[in-house]
Motif scaffolding. Sequence first.
Motif, PDB file in Angstrom:
ATOM      1  N   PRO A 154     124.352  -4.310  70.914  1.00 59.72           N
ATOM      2  CA  PRO A 154     124.114  -5.611  70.268  1.00 59.72           C
ATOM      3  C   PRO A 154     123.809  -6.726  71.269  1.00 59.72           C
ATOM      4  N   ARG A 155     122.606  -6.677  71.836  1.00 58.67           N
ATOM      5  CA  ARG A 155     122.278  -7.635  72.889  1.00 58.67           C
ATOM      6  C   ARG A 155     120.778  -7.880  72.966  1.00 58.67           C
ATOM      7  N   ILE A 156     120.452  -9.016  73.567  1.00 56.38           N
ATOM      8  CA  ILE A 156     119.093  -9.327  73.996  1.00 56.38           C
ATOM      9  C   ILE A 156     119.126  -9.347  75.516  1.00 56.38           C
ATOM     10  N   ARG A 174     127.144  -9.592  65.624  1.00 53.41           N
ATOM     11  CA  ARG A 174     126.318  -9.596  64.412  1.00 53.41           C
ATOM     12  C   ARG A 174     125.066  -8.751  64.589  1.00 53.41           C
ATOM     13  N   PHE A 175     124.768  -8.358  65.812  1.00 51.25           N
ATOM     14  CA  PHE A 175     123.609  -7.504  66.072  1.00 51.25           C
ATOM     15  C   PHE A 175     123.948  -6.016  65.915  1.00 51.25           C
ATOM     16  N   THR A 176     125.187  -5.683  65.523  1.00 53.79           N
ATOM     17  CA  THR A 176     125.579  -4.286  65.338  1.00 53.79           C
ATOM     18  C   THR A 176     125.282  -3.839  63.908  1.00 53.79           C
ATOM     19  N   GLY A 177     125.334  -2.516  63.703  1.00 51.63           N
ATOM     20  CA  GLY A 177     125.117  -1.955  62.373  1.00 51.63           C
ATOM     21  C   GLY A 177     124.714  -0.504  62.469  1.00 51.63           C
ATOM     22  N   GLY A 189     107.959 -22.016  70.446  1.00 46.89           N
ATOM     23  CA  GLY A 189     108.355 -23.118  71.300  1.00 46.89           C
ATOM     24  C   GLY A 189     109.278 -22.591  72.384  1.00 46.89           C
ATOM     25  N   ASN A 190     110.456 -23.188  72.501  1.00 47.40           N
ATOM     26  CA  ASN A 190     111.431 -22.711  73.476  1.00 47.40           C
ATOM     27  C   ASN A 190     112.603 -22.015  72.803  1.00 47.40           C
ATOM     28  N   SER A 191     112.316 -21.396  71.655  1.00 47.88           N
ATOM     29  CA  SER A 191     113.331 -20.614  70.959  1.00 47.88           C
ATOM     30  C   SER A 191     112.869 -19.169  70.818  1.00 47.88           C
ATOM     31  N   LEU A 192     113.820 -18.261  70.976  1.00 48.77           N
ATOM     32  CA  LEU A 192     113.572 -16.853  70.661  1.00 48.77           C
ATOM     33  C   LEU A 192     113.918 -16.620  69.198  1.00 48.77           C
ATOM     34  N   ILE A 193     113.057 -15.886  68.514  1.00 47.66           N
ATOM     35  CA  ILE A 193     113.338 -15.425  67.158  1.00 47.66           C
ATOM     36  C   ILE A 193     113.442 -13.911  67.213  1.00 47.66           C
ATOM     37  N   VAL A 194     114.543 -13.367  66.712  1.00 42.96           N
ATOM     38  CA  VAL A 194     114.710 -11.912  66.675  1.00 42.96           C
ATOM     39  C   VAL A 194     114.988 -11.479  65.250  1.00 42.96           C
ATOM     40  N   ALA A 195     114.542 -10.269  64.914  1.00 42.24           N
ATOM     41  CA  ALA A 195     114.766  -9.697  63.590  1.00 42.24           C
ATOM     42  C   ALA A 195     115.720  -8.518  63.708  1.00 42.24           C
ATOM     43  N   LYS A 196     116.509  -8.327  62.677  1.00 45.10           N
ATOM     44  CA  LYS A 196     117.427  -7.179  62.610  1.00 45.10           C
ATOM     45  C   LYS A 196     116.926  -6.247  61.516  1.00 45.10           C
ATOM     46  N   PHE A 197     116.494  -5.074  61.938  1.00 47.33           N
ATOM     47  CA  PHE A 197     115.775  -4.154  61.062  1.00 47.33           C
ATOM     48  C   PHE A 197     116.595  -3.740  59.845  1.00 47.33           C
ATOM     49  N   ASN A 198     117.835  -3.293  60.073  1.00 45.04           N
ATOM     50  CA  ASN A 198     118.582  -2.677  58.979  1.00 45.04           C
ATOM     51  C   ASN A 198     119.135  -3.677  57.963  1.00 45.04           C
ATOM     52  N   SER A 199     119.264  -4.943  58.335  1.00 42.11           N
ATOM     53  CA  SER A 199     119.829  -5.929  57.414  1.00 42.11           C
ATOM     54  C   SER A 199     118.813  -6.944  56.905  1.00 42.11           C
ATOM     55  N   GLN A 201     117.929  -9.554  58.557  1.00 36.74           N
ATOM     56  CA  GLN A 201     118.295 -10.880  59.066  1.00 36.74           C
ATOM     57  C   GLN A 201     117.372 -11.313  60.204  1.00 36.74           C
ATOM     58  N   PHE A 202     117.227 -12.628  60.334  1.00 38.36           N
ATOM     59  CA  PHE A 202     116.505 -13.239  61.448  1.00 38.36           C
ATOM     60  C   PHE A 202     117.441 -14.229  62.132  1.00 38.36           C
ATOM     61  N   PHE A 203     117.329 -14.321  63.457  1.00 35.11           N
ATOM     62  CA  PHE A 203     118.170 -15.222  64.228  1.00 35.11           C
ATOM     63  C   PHE A 203     117.295 -16.035  65.182  1.00 35.11           C
TER      64      PHE A 203
END
Length: 304
Positions: A154-156, A174-177, A189-199, A201-203
């Motif tokens: 569960p990491r970037i 929250r990145f586990t599952g 911009g200066n934000s990372l957007i990541v998606a969580k495949f199984n749920s 969710q976007f962060f």
Amino acid sequence: MKLRTGAYSALLALSLLAAPAMAADQIVLPDEAQFPESIAISENGDIYTGSVTKGHIVRLPAEGGEPAIFVEGGTNGTISIGGLLLSPQEDMLYACSSDLGLNQFSGTAAPGLLSFDIESGDLTARWDLPGGGLCNDLVQAADGTIYVTDSFVPRILVLKPGADAFETLLQDERFTGDGFNLSGIALLGNSLIVAKFNSGQFFRINLDTAPNLTAEEITLDQPIIAPDGMRALSTNQLIATSAAGALAKLEIEGNKAQVTMLDHPLNGPTSLALHKDKIYATEGLLDKLSGEKPTQFTVAIIPQ
């Protein structure tokens, strides 16, 4: 780390759409590129895609040239090819390689990020994921910093310019599952957007708050099933694949997103690339890994 191939099928069993109509235009991939997970396209139109089961990276030259293996599966520790990204200068191709237990190369190398010279296909560098994991997807900032999603831990991860090893940018439970977790990644911009495949969710991770980084969940106005590959369209818009058979456009303001599902049904899309005024989406069909192999794999070409 190995993964049961049935995990992907079970996750999508209730969500996959019926077989969609054929896209208006498409590229039929050679068998060497079966089960493609990612795609990258150069400015002149050369296409690169990889095989989860063969371990190859295949190049399809622009203007209809003959496809050829760019990197042979099993060489330089390539096992199953995931995320692909061309460097800004287009002199290197970055590739995620992980061990899913799907071919004869399983157990021969650690999961990692590799870079290849675009002219020769020679390996120029390799960075293993610390402690294992699954190198899923990556994005590169203007200063050369590379950010990688890990689907099993569960990491970037972050690879700073000139560094010889990854560091953990952010770890969050929250990145586990079950099955595949973090998948696509994009810079807005200066934000990372990541998606969580199984749920689904976007962060958002605001990089301006370093070193006290946190992941803020983005509230979607409608769900996206099994989000995977993503590409930024602007400083507040991105487009993402849904493995259930669609493309989704997200307009993000703060920690809220307006979602528009594009009217172009796809067959198990895994990733996408933007070139000129077109979207190129790999139809990876990864839900078929544990069943009868499809007879054809394609890249759908869709107007933006």
